[in-house]
Design a protein around this motif. Sequence first.
Motif, PDB file in Angstrom:
ATOM      1  N   GLY A  10       0.713  -1.136  -0.022  1.00 14.43           N
ATOM      2  CA  GLY A  10      -0.053   0.107   0.107  1.00 14.43           C
ATOM      3  C   GLY A  10       0.649   1.135  -0.001  1.00 14.43           C
ATOM      4  N   ILE A  11       1.744   1.296   0.917  1.00 13.91           N
ATOM      5  CA  ILE A  11       2.776   2.443   0.780  1.00 13.91           C
ATOM      6  C   ILE A  11       3.454   2.535  -0.690  1.00 13.91           C
ATOM      7  N   LYS A  12       3.944   1.495  -1.132  1.00 10.92           N
ATOM      8  CA  LYS A  12       4.645   1.695  -2.328  1.00 10.92           C
ATOM      9  C   LYS A  12       3.782   2.199  -3.293  1.00 10.92           C
ATOM     10  N   THR A  13       2.549   1.554  -3.486  1.00  8.87           N
ATOM     11  CA  THR A  13       1.566   2.087  -4.767  1.00  8.87           C
ATOM     12  C   THR A  13       1.136   3.392  -4.217  1.00  8.87           C
ATOM     13  N   SER A  14       0.834   3.930  -3.175  1.00  9.35           N
ATOM     14  CA  SER A  14       0.254   5.135  -2.865  1.00  9.35           C
ATOM     15  C   SER A  14       1.611   6.567  -3.043  1.00  9.35           C
ATOM     16  N   GLN A  15       2.838   5.720  -2.973  1.00 11.67           N
ATOM     17  CA  GLN A  15       3.914   6.597  -3.166  1.00 11.67           C
ATOM     18  C   GLN A  15       3.990   6.909  -4.663  1.00 11.67           C
ATOM     19  N   LYS A  16       3.636   5.793  -5.427  1.00 12.28           N
ATOM     20  CA  LYS A  16       3.612   6.147  -6.791  1.00 12.28           C
ATOM     21  C   LYS A  16       2.782   7.074  -7.314  1.00 12.28           C
ATOM     22  N   ILE A  17       1.357   7.022  -6.776  1.00 11.32           N
ATOM     23  CA  ILE A  17       0.395   7.968  -6.947  1.00 11.32           C
ATOM     24  C   ILE A  17       0.613   9.433  -6.514  1.00 11.32           C
ATOM     25  N   TYR A  18       0.981   9.401  -5.244  1.00 13.94           N
ATOM     26  CA  TYR A  18       0.884  10.746  -4.513  1.00 13.94           C
ATOM     27  C   TYR A  18       2.306  11.320  -4.269  1.00 13.94           C
ATOM     28  N   ILE A  56      -1.023   0.557 -12.550  1.00 14.57           N
ATOM     29  CA  ILE A  56      -1.301   1.971 -11.736  1.00 14.57           C
ATOM     30  C   ILE A  56      -1.829   2.803 -12.971  1.00 14.57           C
ATOM     31  N   LYS A  57      -1.160   2.992 -14.123  1.00 19.85           N
ATOM     32  CA  LYS A  57      -1.745   3.614 -15.033  1.00 19.85           C
ATOM     33  C   LYS A  57      -3.225   3.567 -15.668  1.00 19.85           C
ATOM     34  N   GLU A  58      -3.569   2.396 -15.650  1.00 23.49           N
ATOM     35  CA  GLU A  58      -4.792   2.006 -16.083  1.00 23.49           C
ATOM     36  C   GLU A  58      -5.722   2.091 -14.786  1.00 23.49           C
ATOM     37  N   ARG A  59      -5.401   1.950 -13.868  1.00 25.31           N
ATOM     38  CA  ARG A  59      -6.195   1.996 -12.466  1.00 25.31           C
ATOM     39  C   ARG A  59      -6.636   3.492 -12.422  1.00 25.31           C
ATOM     40  N   GLU A  60      -5.326   4.488 -12.508  1.00 26.32           N
ATOM     41  CA  GLU A  60      -5.574   5.740 -12.493  1.00 26.32           C
ATOM     42  C   GLU A  60      -6.400   6.149 -13.548  1.00 26.32           C
ATOM     43  N   GLN A  75     -10.104  15.030  -4.795  1.00 26.87           N
ATOM     44  CA  GLN A  75      -9.627  13.625  -5.046  1.00 26.87           C
ATOM     45  C   GLN A  75      -9.284  13.658  -6.513  1.00 26.87           C
ATOM     46  N   LEU A  76     -10.092  14.112  -7.309  1.00 24.55           N
ATOM     47  CA  LEU A  76      -9.648  14.282  -8.762  1.00 24.55           C
ATOM     48  C   LEU A  76      -8.342  14.868  -9.134  1.00 24.55           C
ATOM     49  N   THR A  77      -8.131  15.973  -8.595  1.00 29.34           N
ATOM     50  CA  THR A  77      -6.817  16.500  -8.556  1.00 29.34           C
ATOM     51  C   THR A  77      -5.681  15.660  -8.129  1.00 29.34           C
ATOM     52  N   SER A  78      -5.943  15.049  -7.204  1.00 29.06           N
ATOM     53  CA  SER A  78      -4.517  14.189  -6.502  1.00 29.06           C
ATOM     54  C   SER A  78      -4.535  12.964  -7.587  1.00 29.06           C
ATOM     55  N   HIS A  79      -5.574  12.497  -8.114  1.00 32.19           N
ATOM     56  CA  HIS A  79      -5.307  11.239  -8.890  1.00 32.19           C
ATOM     57  C   HIS A  79      -4.917  11.887 -10.534  1.00 32.19           C
ATOM     58  N   LEU A  80      -5.429  12.906 -10.943  1.00 32.38           N
ATOM     59  CA  LEU A  80      -4.836  13.377 -12.146  1.00 32.38           C
ATOM     60  C   LEU A  80      -3.486  13.586 -12.110  1.00 32.38           C
ATOM     61  N   TYR A  81      -3.022  14.241 -10.885  1.00 32.72           N
ATOM     62  CA  TYR A  81      -1.253  14.217 -10.777  1.00 32.72           C
ATOM     63  C   TYR A  81      -0.862  12.655 -10.723  1.00 32.72           C
ATOM     64  N   GLY A  82      -1.667  11.734 -10.086  1.00 35.82           N
ATOM     65  CA  GLY A  82      -1.009  10.760 -10.200  1.00 35.82           C
ATOM     66  C   GLY A  82      -1.057   9.820 -11.307  1.00 35.82           C
ATOM     67  N   GLY A  83      -1.972  10.091 -12.207  1.00 34.57           N
ATOM     68  CA  GLY A  83      -2.149   9.636 -13.635  1.00 34.57           C
ATOM     69  C   GLY A  83      -0.936  10.167 -14.375  1.00 34.57           C
ATOM     70  N   LEU A  84      -0.799  11.315 -14.253  1.00 35.79           N
ATOM     71  CA  LEU A  84       0.472  11.848 -14.909  1.00 35.79           C
ATOM     72  C   LEU A  84       1.781  11.573 -14.381  1.00 35.79           C
ATOM     73  N   ASN A  86       2.208   8.514 -13.644  1.00 41.83           N
ATOM     74  CA  ASN A  86       2.522   6.953 -13.848  1.00 41.83           C
ATOM     75  C   ASN A  86       2.186   6.748 -15.366  1.00 41.83           C
ATOM     76  N   GLY A  87       2.428   7.686 -16.124  1.00 41.27           N
ATOM     77  CA  GLY A  87       2.322   7.524 -17.697  1.00 41.27           C
ATOM     78  C   GLY A  87       1.156   7.885 -18.517  1.00 41.27           C
ATOM     79  N   LEU A  88       0.190   8.742 -18.064  1.00 41.04           N
ATOM     80  CA  LEU A  88      -0.995   9.013 -18.726  1.00 41.04           C
ATOM     81  C   LEU A  88      -0.357  10.580 -18.918  1.00 41.04           C
TER      82      LEU A  88
END
Length: 124
Positions: A10-18, A56-60, A75-84, A86-88
């Motif tokens: 969870g920490i690894k994945t959330s670090q990739k996003i946030y 993670i890219k597909e999930r985002e 939350q959308l703002t956070s996940h837009l950054y997370g998507g960017l 992670n390859g979007l």
Amino acid sequence: MNTNSLKEKGIKTSQKIYGDKLEKLIFNVKKFSPELSEWLIIEGYGKVLSRVALSIKEREACIISVLSVQKFEEQLTSHLYGGLKNGLTVKLIKKLIANLSEIDCDSEKEFGLIVLNKISKRKK
């Protein structure tokens, strides 16, 4: 899988996003619910978002669509950054959000594009 392993995932994945914003997120959630911050990492990011079926890219991409429809701006703002992170690309995210009109979610599409435009301006 044991709790420690899920927490590590969870920490690894959330670090990739946030990225460097993760610590602030956890701090803010802990202020009103320490249990929720623990649940978020173990259940939300360790069990759900760390599953191997999607990247993670597909999930985002999925999360961005859902949050646009729900009109959850923070939350959308956070996940837009997370998507960017992670390859979007902005171009791909625009297409993704624009596709919401295909399911008669025009106001939700507009909302998502407005939020995307806000963060696109901040990145420049």
